[in-house]
Write an enzyme that holds these catalytic residues in place. Structure first.
Site, mmCIF file in Angstrom:
data_model
loop_
_atom_site.group_PDB
_atom_site.id
_atom_site.type_symbol
_atom_site.label_atom_id
_atom_site.label_comp_id
_atom_site.label_asym_id
_atom_site.label_seq_id
_atom_site.Cartn_x
_atom_site.Cartn_y
_atom_site.Cartn_z
ATOM 1 N N HIS A 151 11.964 27.514 11.014
ATOM 2 C CA HIS A 151 11.506 26.639 9.542
ATOM 3 C C HIS A 151 11.568 25.400 10.918
ATOM 4 C CE1 HIS A 151 9.341 25.222 6.701
ATOM 5 N NE2 HIS A 151 8.273 26.002 7.223
ATOM 6 N N LYS A 194 12.789 21.657 12.203
ATOM 7 C CA LYS A 194 11.764 20.769 13.403
ATOM 8 C C LYS A 194 12.242 19.327 13.673
ATOM 9 C CE LYS A 194 8.809 22.360 9.243
ATOM 10 N NZ LYS A 194 8.041 23.360 9.645
ATOM 11 N N ASP A 201 17.888 12.161 24.607
ATOM 12 C CA ASP A 201 18.417 11.246 25.772
ATOM 13 C C ASP A 201 19.880 11.946 24.782
ATOM 14 O OD1 ASP A 201 16.746 10.845 27.957
ATOM 15 O OD2 ASP A 201 16.849 9.101 27.473
ATOM 16 N N HIS A 242 2.767 17.444 2.862
ATOM 17 C CA HIS A 242 3.615 18.705 3.123
ATOM 18 C C HIS A 242 5.067 18.111 3.444
ATOM 19 C CE1 HIS A 242 5.084 21.353 7.555
ATOM 20 N NE2 HIS A 242 4.853 22.505 5.973
ATOM 21 N N LYS A 254 9.233 17.370 2.648
ATOM 22 C CA LYS A 254 10.450 18.054 1.715
ATOM 23 C C LYS A 254 11.432 16.978 2.330
ATOM 24 C CE LYS A 254 8.404 21.598 4.599
ATOM 25 N NZ LYS A 254 7.409 21.775 3.553
ATOM 26 N N ASP A 285 19.252 8.142 -6.898
ATOM 27 C CA ASP A 285 19.685 6.720 -7.038
ATOM 28 C C ASP A 285 21.224 6.136 -6.172
ATOM 29 O OD1 ASP A 285 20.870 8.510 -9.269
ATOM 30 O OD2 ASP A 285 22.127 7.040 -9.443
HETATM 31 C C1 LIG Z 1 5.895 26.947 2.455
HETATM 32 O O1 LIG Z 1 5.114 27.671 1.913
HETATM 33 C C2 LIG Z 1 4.087 27.866 1.987
HETATM 34 C C3 LIG Z 1 3.658 27.918 0.964
HETATM 35 O O2 LIG Z 1 4.226 29.333 0.335
HETATM 36 C C4 LIG Z 1 3.183 28.786 3.149
HETATM 37 O O3 LIG Z 1 2.203 28.203 2.904
HETATM 38 C C5 LIG Z 1 4.108 27.505 4.346
HETATM 39 O O4 LIG Z 1 3.850 28.479 5.023
HETATM 40 C C6 LIG Z 1 5.531 27.212 4.379
HETATM 41 N N1 LIG Z 1 5.623 26.975 5.587
HETATM 42 C C7 LIG Z 1 5.417 25.274 5.500
HETATM 43 C C8 LIG Z 1 5.346 25.362 7.816
HETATM 44 O O5 LIG Z 1 5.687 24.942 5.115
#
Ligand SMILES: *[C@@H]1O[C@H](CO)[C@@H](O)[C@H](O)[C@H]1NC(C)=O
Ligand SMILES: *[C@@H]1O[C@H](CO)[C@@H](O)[C@H](O)[C@H]1NC(C)=O
Ligand SMILES: *[C@@H]1O[C@H](CO)[C@@H](O)[C@H](O)[C@H]1NC(C)=O
Ligand SMILES: *[C@@H]1O[C@H](CO)[C@@H](O)[C@H](O)[C@H]1NC(C)=O
Ligand SMILES: *[C@@H]1O[C@H](CO)[C@@H](O)[C@H](O)[C@H]1NC(C)=O
Ligand SMILES: *[C@@H]1O[C@H](CO)[C@@H](O)[C@H](O)[C@H]1NC(C)=O
Length: 424
Positions: free
Chosen positions: A132, A134, A139, A346, A348, A353
């Site tokens: 998952h 990214k 270089d 999306h 994350k 602080d």
């Molecule tokens: C993150 O969680 C959601 C909901 O569970 C899901 O649809 C998604 O594919 C997950 N992954 C990503 C790409 O954020």
């Protein structure tokens, strides 16, 4: 002499620059002072002269996947075209999660035909998870890490946040070790235990890399998940999150797409409250303010909301308990509604602080137990100008107080959420 070398090293380090990058979906009125992720990727490619390594979940950079003719797919197509061009000239390596049945592979085929070297990482077989992560390494010197997938929607239709660090070969080499781990399992199809020492790192939560970022003294490291992918010295992504939370003195701001104290897709489903417990503990024992900005869209898992409501019940101005939750909705026009898997926040990341944490994982158990993800942790404790931390805090506060966020309180009826989330 020693002093000359010292001066040169200082000069080289002072060229290290970190820039936050954002995708703000078309139509949202949010002001960003940061470059777009599209611009950042194009800049990185324009400057590339020898190599480009990309760790990715899946690839849909053209809108062939939806069979639509979206003009907002232009940016994704431009990135793909540029990558195709570079694949013939530089060493381009791509690690990608094994495509699931209905996922398109046209982009990967095109890149491979153009000279890119591609390895498929079958996380499902290895850990029952997915790759998952990214990130980009350019270089062996510049890196990008963040929430955006290799998907045209990530550049124009989904809200994303990432960071680019320029001129930092130490950090690039360290992220390179995480990339090499994917590259290794992509060929070998098994996870070494222990990992050979070439994958080990010196940089972790206890001994971070010390360097000036934008001329601000900072300590920095990269964390990785799942634990079976962490070689000697690597802090796991969960340990990193827990330690950042534990270190906060006054506030913890969290912006993640999904937050759930459970495992979600590894069966049997389990209660998994490591992060949840830590947040409640901080609110109670240290009176730290905990704000969570969570995404809500048509595909939100309905079970997420009762757990969030429970967390937001830890709120009592008199008792000095301050956990608050807000839901962020990206509105859609009639035509935007037809774009599948778009119009969502999306992001994350977490900012306290003292520390900025920029990751790639949803916050539910699977992402720390079986799914491959990674994060950049920047600690600017004690710096007179905590630049990155302050910028990330501004991003959070902008979104938190924007017209797109709605408080989730004890009065919120869960049945109303379906309207809120799939609405507008
Ligand atoms: C993150 O969680 C959601 C909901 O569970 C899901 O649809 C998604 O594919 C997950 N992954 C990503 C790409 O954020
Ligand atoms: C990297 O550092 C060099 C000088 O050391 C500087 O000329 C260049 O602009 C820097 N690159 C970026 C992208 O900041
Ligand atoms: C964005 O910035 C412009 C110009 O500074 C300002 O007029 C506008 O009100 C801002 N919009 C938001 C949503 O803050
Ligand atoms: C997308 O579709 C167009 C038209 O059918 C085709 O020419 C192009 O090669 C496709 N792109 C990819 C990456 O497969
Ligand atoms: C996979 O790696 C292990 C450990 O390094 C090695 O013993 C084995 O021969 C490798 N297998 C393949 C197929 O490369
Ligand atoms: C940040 O740095 C300070 C000072 O070096 C240290 O005490 C603290 O533990 C660090 N915080 C995190 C979360 O690593």
């Amino acid at each position: 002499s020693f002093f000359n070398i010292f001066t040169i090293v200082l000069l080289l380090l002072s060229a290290v620059r970190i820039v936050l990058a954002e995708s703000i979906p078309i139509g949202l009125s949010l002001n960003s002072s940061h470059p777009s992720i599209f611009q950042s990727w194009m800049n990185l490619m324009d400057g590339a002269c020898s190599s480009l390594d990309i760790a990715s979940f899946y690839w849909t950079m053209t809108n062939n996947d939806t069979g639509t003719h979206e003009s907002s797919a232009y940016q994704g197509e431009a990135v793909l075209n540029k990558l195709v061009e570079l694949s013939g000239k530089l060493t381009v390596r791509i690690a990608v999660n094994a495509p699931q049945q209905r996922q398109p592979i046209d982009d990967l085929r095109l890149l491979s035909d153009s000279g890119a070297d591609i390895r498929i990482v079958n996380m499902k077989d290895l850990t029952s998870g997915v790759l998952h992560t990214k990130f980009w390494i350019v270089d062996k010197k510049h890196i990008y890490i963040g929430s955006a997938n290799m998907d045209w929607r990530s550049l124009t239709q989904v809200k994303e946040l990432g960071a680019v660090v320029y001129n930092c070969s130490c950090l690039a080499a360290d992220l390179g070790k995480i990339f090499e781990a994917y590259w290794f399992v992509g060929e070998n199809h098994s996870i070494p235990s222990p990992w050979p020492s070439s994958f080990s790192t010196h940089y972790n939560k206890d001994t971070p890399l010390q360097l000036p970022l934008n001329n601000t003294p900072s300590s920095v490291y990269l964390s990785s998940s799942p634990p079976s992918f962490c070689a000697t010295g690597r802090t796991s992504d969960l340990q990193s999150i827990l330690s950042v939370i534990d270190d906060a003195q006054s506030f913890i701001y969290i912006a993640v797409m999904t937050y759930q104290p459970t495992t979600d897709f590894t069966l049997p489903k389990r209660y998994w409250a490591d992060i949840d417990t830590q947040l409640r503990r901080m609110a109670f024992e240290r009176r730290v303010k905990v704000y969570l900005l969570i995404s809500c869209w048509a595909n939100s898992q309905p079970l997420m909301f009762p757990f969030l409501k429970s967390l937001s019940s830890v709120y009592s101005p008199n008792g000095r308990l301050d956990i608050q939750v807000r839901l962020f909705v990206v509105p859609s026009s009639a035509s935007q509604k037809h774009i599948p898997f778009a119009r969502v926040n999306h992001n994350k990341y977490m900012v306290t602080d003292k520390v900025a944490y920029i990751g790639t994982s949803n916050w539910s158990g699977d992402y720390f137990l079986s799914t491959a993800g990674s994060a950049l942790v920047i600690n600017q404790t004690g710096s007179p100008e905590p630049s990155v931390q302050a910028q990330l805090k501004d991003v959070f506060e902008r979104d938190w107080s924007s017209q797109y966020s709605t408080p989730l309180t004890q009065d919120t009826e869960l049945r109303d959420l379906k309207d809120l989330c799939s609405n507008i």
